[in-house]
Design an enzyme around this catalytic site. Structure first.
Site, PDB file in Angstrom:
ATOM      1  N   GLU A   1      12.692  99.072 -33.761  1.00  0.00           N
ATOM      2  CA  GLU A   1      12.132 100.243 -34.433  1.00  0.00           C
ATOM      3  C   GLU A   1      13.222 100.961 -35.223  1.00  0.00           C
ATOM      4  OE1 GLU A   1       9.336 104.158 -33.420  1.00  0.00           O
ATOM      5  OE2 GLU A   1      10.134 102.944 -31.785  1.00  0.00           O
TER       6      GLU A   1
ATOM      7  N   ASN B   1      -0.320 102.423 -33.976  1.00  0.00           N
ATOM      8  CA  ASN B   1       0.499 102.409 -32.762  1.00  0.00           C
ATOM      9  C   ASN B   1       0.299 103.710 -31.996  1.00  0.00           C
ATOM     10  OD1 ASN B   1       3.092 101.798 -31.054  1.00  0.00           O
ATOM     11  ND2 ASN B   1       3.449 103.820 -31.941  1.00  0.00           N
ATOM     12  N   GLU B   2       0.082 103.607 -30.695  1.00  0.00           N
ATOM     13  CA  GLU B   2      -0.040 104.784 -29.819  1.00  0.00           C
ATOM     14  C   GLU B   2      -0.888 105.872 -30.484  1.00  0.00           C
ATOM     15  OE1 GLU B   2       3.678 106.121 -28.161  1.00  0.00           O
ATOM     16  OE2 GLU B   2       4.001 104.232 -27.099  1.00  0.00           O
TER      17      GLU B   2
ATOM     18  N   TYR C   1       6.421 101.946 -19.571  1.00  0.00           N
ATOM     19  CA  TYR C   1       7.865 102.013 -19.355  1.00  0.00           C
ATOM     20  C   TYR C   1       8.160 102.270 -17.880  1.00  0.00           C
ATOM     21  CZ  TYR C   1       8.645 102.184 -24.400  1.00  0.00           C
ATOM     22  OH  TYR C   1       8.695 101.876 -25.742  1.00  0.00           O
TER      23      TYR C   1
ATOM     24  N   GLU D   1       5.277  97.214 -25.814  1.00  0.00           N
ATOM     25  CA  GLU D   1       6.389  98.100 -25.458  1.00  0.00           C
ATOM     26  C   GLU D   1       6.510  98.119 -23.940  1.00  0.00           C
ATOM     27  OE1 GLU D   1       6.752 101.966 -27.270  1.00  0.00           O
ATOM     28  OE2 GLU D   1       5.799 101.293 -29.144  1.00  0.00           O
TER      29      GLU D   1
ATOM     30  N   GLN E   1      14.330  98.099 -26.485  1.00  0.00           N
ATOM     31  CA  GLN E   1      14.260  97.491 -27.802  1.00  0.00           C
ATOM     32  C   GLN E   1      15.402  96.510 -27.993  1.00  0.00           C
ATOM     33  OE1 GLN E   1      13.765 100.301 -31.011  1.00  0.00           O
ATOM     34  NE2 GLN E   1      12.049 101.302 -30.020  1.00  0.00           N
TER      35      GLN E   1
END
Length: 494
Positions: free
Chosen positions: A25, A172-173, A239, A296, A345
Site C-alpha cells: 500500500e 476496500n473496507e 489483524y 489483509e 504488508q
C-alpha cells in the site's frame, strides 16, 4: 507426546498458491524507499525499483501482489499516476501520515514491478471517492487491445500492448475508511460498479467484493444474498492484535509471556472466522464458486518508538513468524474456500517481509516462514490427523503444535509444523501412511530463536534465520523428533 498421522494418499483439494500473496500500500515507507527509489537513485535499481528488494521477493515466488491499498485505494485517482513523472499531480496521503506523494509510482510502475516479480497484479479500485466512469476507464486503459481513448492514452505513455489483469477489487473496507457504508448500500454499489469492470478481448477479470471486518457476519450475509452471483471473491480482513486497537496494541519487542499467549490465541481465532463466514457463503454458494479472499492479515502492533505513527513501522520477531506459520496451516485446512490471502504488508509496514534503512535491507523472521512454506503453493492438501499436546498459561489452554501437509506435482510430501510454546519443546511421532517404508527420506528446515523477542537488525541481520533441521529420525513409516520451543519446521519427505 504429539501424535500425527499424514495420509499421503488422500488428497483433499489444492492449496491455491495465491494464499501466499502480498499487499503493498501507499503507506509509510512501503512503496517509496521500500520498493521505489527512482531511476536517479544511488541505490541500485531497475527502472526505479530497488534491486535488493526485488531479488529478495523473487526468492519467495510471490504469486500475487495487491495495490494501491488499503484505505489509500479509495482516495487514489489513477489518472494522477500516469504520464511523464515530472508533470504528475502531487497529492496528500490523508490516511497515512499526511505526507505529500509525487505519484511517481503509478499504474505503469506497478505493472512493471509485477512483471519483474513474475506475479499477478491485484488492483483495488476506488469506490469510496471515485466514479463508475473512473473505474471503468482504468480497466480499459490497462486491458483494452484496440483503438479507444484509454488504449490510445496508454500507448502515448509508452505501453503499446495491454497488460493482463486477473484480479480487481471493487472497493476496500467500505464499511470503514472506504465510505462508512451499510452493507445494503455497498451491495447495491458493488452491483453497479462491477458492471463496468469489463472483460476486454481475452482478459478475464476475477472480481472481488469488499467483505467483512473480522466477525461482521451480517455483512457477509447481505453481500452474498444481494450480490453473490456477481462476484468471484469476497474479502475478509483480520489483524492479530494482542492489545486494544485504540488504547495500545502492544509493543513489537517489549512484551511478556501473557502478551505472547494472547497473540497466539488471537492468531488461532482466524480459524473460527473463516469457518463461520464460509458457512454463510455456503448457504448462497454451495458449490464454493466464490473464493474467500483474506487480503489483509498479520500482526498489527504499536509503531517503533520515534517513528511516524502514521507509517505503521514495526519490528518483526520470532513471535510474528509463528503467527504467519499458524495462519498458513489454517489457510491450508480451508483450501476449499480460501483462494487468496495477502499479508499486510510487503516492506517496512506492519508484518513486513523486508525492512530497509536507506541503502540497507534486512529480511524478517516472517520472510523466512514464507520461504519455508512456498513448497505448498498449488500442491495437493493431504489429510492429516493430529492428537496434540497443550500450551497452558494462567488457566487457559491452546494446542501446542499445529500441522499441515501437502504433496507436490513430483510426489514429494511436505509437512509444516508450528510449536507455539515459548518454553517447552514438543516430542512428535508422525506416521506416514501411503509411503513405502523403505523409501522414506527426510530433510528439513527450521526457524527458531532463544528469546521471545528475537529479531533481525541492520547490525545483526541474521539473528533469526532458517537453517537445516536434521533432528527427524526415520523408523519404518514413522518420523520421530523433538520440535524445539517457539519454532517453525518444514519437512520434505520422499
Amino acid at each position: 507426546m504429539n501424535t500425527i498421522i499424514v495420509n499421503t494418499d488422500i488428497a483433499k483439494g489444492t492449496i491455491n498458491k495465491n494464499i501466499y500473496g502480498h499487499f503493498a500500500e501507499h503507506l509509510g515507507r512501503c512503496i517509496y524507499e521500500g520498493i521505489w527509489v527512482g531511476e536517479d537513485s544511488p541505490i541500485p535499481n531497475t527502472q526505479g525499483i530497488r534491486n535488493d528488494v526485488l531479488e529478495a521477493l523473487k526468492q519467495l515466488q510471490v504469486p500475487v501482489l495487491r495495490w494501491p491499498g488499503g484505505c489509500f485505494a479509495d482516495e487514489y485517482h489513477w489518472k494522477d499516476g500516469i504520464g511523464p513523472r515530472a508533470t504528475r499531480k502531487r497529492m496528500v496521503n490523508t490516511h497515512w501520515g499526511g505526507v505529500v506523494e509525487n505519484n511517481h509510482f503509478g499504474t505503469h510502475e506497478f505493472m512493471l514491478l509485477c512483471e519483474l516479480l513474475g506475479c499477478e497484479p491485484y488492483i483495488c479500485g476506488n469506490v469510496g471517492s471515485g466514479t463508475v466512469q473512473e473505474m471503468s476507464e482504468w480497466v480499459e486503459y490497462m486491458t483494452f487491445d484496440g483503438e479507444s481513448p484509454m488504449a490510445d492514452w496508454r500507448k502515448e505513455n509508452g505501453r503499446e500492448k495491454p497488460w493482463k489483469l486477473k484480479y480487481f477489487g471493487v472497493g476496500n473496507e467500505n464499511w470503514g475508511c472506504g465510505g462508512n457504508m451499510r452493507p445494503e448500500y455497498y451491495a447495491d454499489l458493488y452491483r453497479r460498479y462491477q458492471t463496468y469492470v469489463r472483460n476486454y478481448g481475452g482478459n478475464k477479470i476475477y472480481k472481488i467484493a469488499g467483505g467483512a471486518n473480522v466477525d461482521d457476519y451480517n455483512w457477509t450475509e447481505v453481500l452474498m444474498k444481494n450480490a453473490g452471483g456477481l462476484m468471484d471473491g469476497l474479502s475478509l480482513h483480520y489483524y492479530t492484535i494482542p492489545g486494544d486497537f485504540w488504547l495500545g496494541k502492544g509493543s513489537a519487542l517489549d512484551f511478556s509471556e501473557e502478551e505472547w499467549f494472547v497473540t497466539m490465541k488471537k492468531a488461532l481465532h482466524i480459524d473460527e472466522l473463516i469457518t463461520r463466514h464460509s458457512t454463510i457463503m455456503d448457504k448462497y454458494d454451495p458449490d464454493k464458486r466464490v473464493g474467500l479472499i483474506i487480503d489483509e492479515w498479520g500482526t498489527w502492533l504499536d509503531v517503533e518508538p520515534g517513528t511516524n505513527p502514521g507509517f505503521l513501522y514495526q519490528q518483526n520477531t520470532i513471535r510474528d513468524a509463528l503467527v504467519a506459520g499458524l495462519h498458513f496451516n489454517i489457510f491450508h485446512r480451508h483450501a476449499d474456500r480460501v483462494q487468496m490471502a495477502n499479508i499486510a504488508q510487503t516492506v517496512n509496514v506492519l508484518q513486513a517481509m523486508i525492512l530497509t534503512e536507506g541503502e540497507k535491507m534486512i529480511l524478517t523472521p516472517t520472510y523466512h516462514v514464507f520461504h519455508m512454506f512456498k513448497v505448498h503453493q498449488d500442491a495437493q492438501l493431504l489429510a492429516v490427523e493430529a492428537s496434540a499436546g497443550h500450551y497452558d498459561f494462567q488457566g487457559e489452554t491452546l494446542p501446542q503444535v499445529t500441522v499441515s501437509a501437502s504433496k507436490n506435482a513430483e510426489g514429494k510430501v511436505h509437512i509444516s509444523l508450528v510449536n507455539i510454546d515459548p518454553k517447552q519443546e514438543a516430542q512428535l511421532s508422525i506416521e506416514l501412511r501411503g509411503i513405502p517404508a523403505n523409501k522414506t527420506q527426510v530433510a528439513g528446515t527450521i526457524l527458531t530463536a532463544e528469546s521471545m523477542n528475537a529479531h533481525n537488525t541492520f547490525k545483526q541481520p541474521d539473528a533469526v534465520t532458517a537453517v537445516p533441521f536434521t533432528e527427524a529420525a526415520v523408523e519404518g513409516d514413522r518420523l520421530s523428533m523433538k520440535l524445539p520451543a517457539m519454532s517453525v519446521v518444514t519437512l520434505a519427505v520422499g
